[in-house]
Enzyme design. Structure first.
Site, PDB file in Angstrom:
ATOM      1  N   HIS A 102      41.359  14.504  30.508  1.00 37.25           N
ATOM      2  CA  HIS A 102      40.200  14.318  31.384  1.00 37.25           C
ATOM      3  C   HIS A 102      38.944  14.813  30.683  1.00 37.25           C
ATOM      4  CE1 HIS A 102      41.230  18.497  32.329  1.00 37.25           C
ATOM      5  NE2 HIS A 102      40.130  18.644  33.056  1.00 37.25           N
TER       6      HIS A 102
ATOM      7  N   HIS B 146      36.514  17.089  31.208  1.00 32.36           N
ATOM      8  CA  HIS B 146      35.886  18.416  31.214  1.00 32.36           C
ATOM      9  C   HIS B 146      35.708  18.963  29.796  1.00 32.36           C
ATOM     10  CE1 HIS B 146      36.964  19.252  35.701  1.00 32.36           C
ATOM     11  NE2 HIS B 146      35.784  18.677  35.559  1.00 32.36           N
TER      12      HIS B 146
ATOM     13  N   ASP C 242      36.023  21.794  28.408  1.00 30.13           N
ATOM     14  CA  ASP C 242      37.064  22.629  27.784  1.00 30.13           C
ATOM     15  C   ASP C 242      38.302  21.803  27.392  1.00 30.13           C
ATOM     16  OD1 ASP C 242      37.432  22.480  30.677  1.00 30.13           O
ATOM     17  OD2 ASP C 242      39.084  23.897  30.423  1.00 30.13           O
ATOM     18  N   HIS C 243      38.187  20.473  27.492  1.00 29.15           N
ATOM     19  CA  HIS C 243      39.282  19.583  27.067  1.00 29.15           C
ATOM     20  C   HIS C 243      38.832  18.578  26.012  1.00 29.15           C
ATOM     21  CE1 HIS C 243      42.023  20.980  30.335  1.00 29.15           C
ATOM     22  NE2 HIS C 243      40.844  21.404  30.767  1.00 29.15           N
TER      23      HIS C 243
ATOM     24  N   ASP D  65      44.813  19.621  33.623  1.00 26.23           N
ATOM     25  CA  ASP D  65      44.508  20.522  34.736  1.00 26.23           C
ATOM     26  C   ASP D  65      45.013  19.966  36.063  1.00 26.23           C
ATOM     27  OD1 ASP D  65      43.225  22.084  32.887  1.00 26.23           O
ATOM     28  OD2 ASP D  65      41.196  21.747  33.651  1.00 26.23           O
TER      29      ASP D  65
ATOM     30  N   HIS E 157      46.059  25.597  30.803  1.00 28.38           N
ATOM     31  CA  HIS E 157      45.489  26.942  31.008  1.00 28.38           C
ATOM     32  C   HIS E 157      46.583  27.976  31.268  1.00 28.38           C
ATOM     33  CE1 HIS E 157      41.178  25.887  31.278  1.00 28.38           C
ATOM     34  NE2 HIS E 157      41.606  24.753  31.809  1.00 28.38           N
TER      35      HIS E 157
HETATM   36 FE    FE Z   1      40.374  22.979  32.091  1.00 24.01          FE
HETATM   37 ZN    ZN Z   2      39.428  20.524  34.015  1.00 18.69          ZN
END
Ligand code: FE
Ligand code: ZN
Length: 256
Positions: free
Chosen positions: A55, A57, A59-60, A132, A170
């Protein structure tokens, strides 16, 4: 068989290298950043060929463009979110098969956390990369979706074989587990699992990946059919997506 390496990134992200030895392919799943990925590739002597994004985001996908510039790798991601995935070259969607040398992954659309979230299931290797959507003892927040939609997404993952390893993105297991205990304190498997989680975290060891069978027995977001959870949220006998939605709402306001 695929070789899978876990790389801790940022404060609590897990990034994964997936190496297919026969054709010498290597993918990185959700590269949060660049330097730790390049260091891990170098340590193994692997050449990056693919980025698999779940996805959009940051942090990805934070390492996408730098890794692509450094290696010329192919970026694969959700068709439904192609405009939000930096450098995307190959789109995949629900039911597609992503071919990776002698290995392959089935793709699931799992919207809810984001509207274009996908998961990659390498069936022969019993490995699920779910970003996530599903966490050890938890699930992602619904930033761009509804409870029925997220429940439908989790239901697809719930149907996979119990020996599937859940490579989530995570290390949230300990705080997820505190919430889980608050809604299902009578679940003996959960109590036992949390003891082990606490032990591992005290030694700074990862609790990820977990097995789907463990999640089915202990993760409250896969257990809306639990009588104790239904009682906790005051929805005995209600449709499962409603019990799920009420549990998710409790978690959004939970302070351990
Ligand atoms: Fe994340
Ligand atoms: Zn995310």
């Amino acid at each position: 068989m695929l070789q899978i390496e876990q790389i801790p990134c940022l404060s609590d992200n897990y990034v994964y290298l997936v190496h297919e030895p026969e054709q010498g392919l290597t993918a990185v799943v959700d590269p949060a950043e660049t330097a730790p990925v390049l260091a891990a590739l170098k340590a193994h002597g692997w050449t990056l060929t693919h980025i698999l994004n779940t996805h959009h985001h940051f942090d990805h996908v934070g390492g996408n463009l730098e890794l692509q510039a450094a290696t010329g790798c192919q970026i694969v991601g959700p068709a439904a979110d192609r405009e939000r995935i930096p450098g995307i070259a190959q789109t995949v969607a629900d039911g597609d098969t992503f071919s990776f040398g002698t290995a392959s992954a089935k793709v699931f659309d799992v919207p809810g956390h984001t509207r274009g979230h996908i998961a990659y299931w390498f069936a022969a290797d019993a490995a699920l990369f779910c970003g996530d959507t599903l966490f050890a003892l938890g699930c992602g927040r619904m930033f761009e979706g509804t409870a029925p939609q997220m429940w439908h997404s989790l239901s697809k993952l719930r149907d996979l074989p119990g020996d599937t390893r859940i490579y989530c993105a995570h290390e949230y297991t300990q705080s997820n587990g505190r919430f889980a205990l608050s809604v299902e304190p009578g679940n003996a498997a959960l109590v036992a699992r949390m003891r082990e989680v606490d032990r591992r975290r005290a030694q700074n060891q990862p609790t990820v990946p977990s097995l789907l069978a463990e999640e089915l027995a202990t993760n409250p977001f896969l257990r809306p059919d639990s009588a104790e959870i239904q009682q906790t949220v005051g929805l005995v006998g209600a449709p499962l997506h409603e019990v799920f939605g009420a549990t998710r709402a409790l978690k959004d306001n939970f302070r351990a």
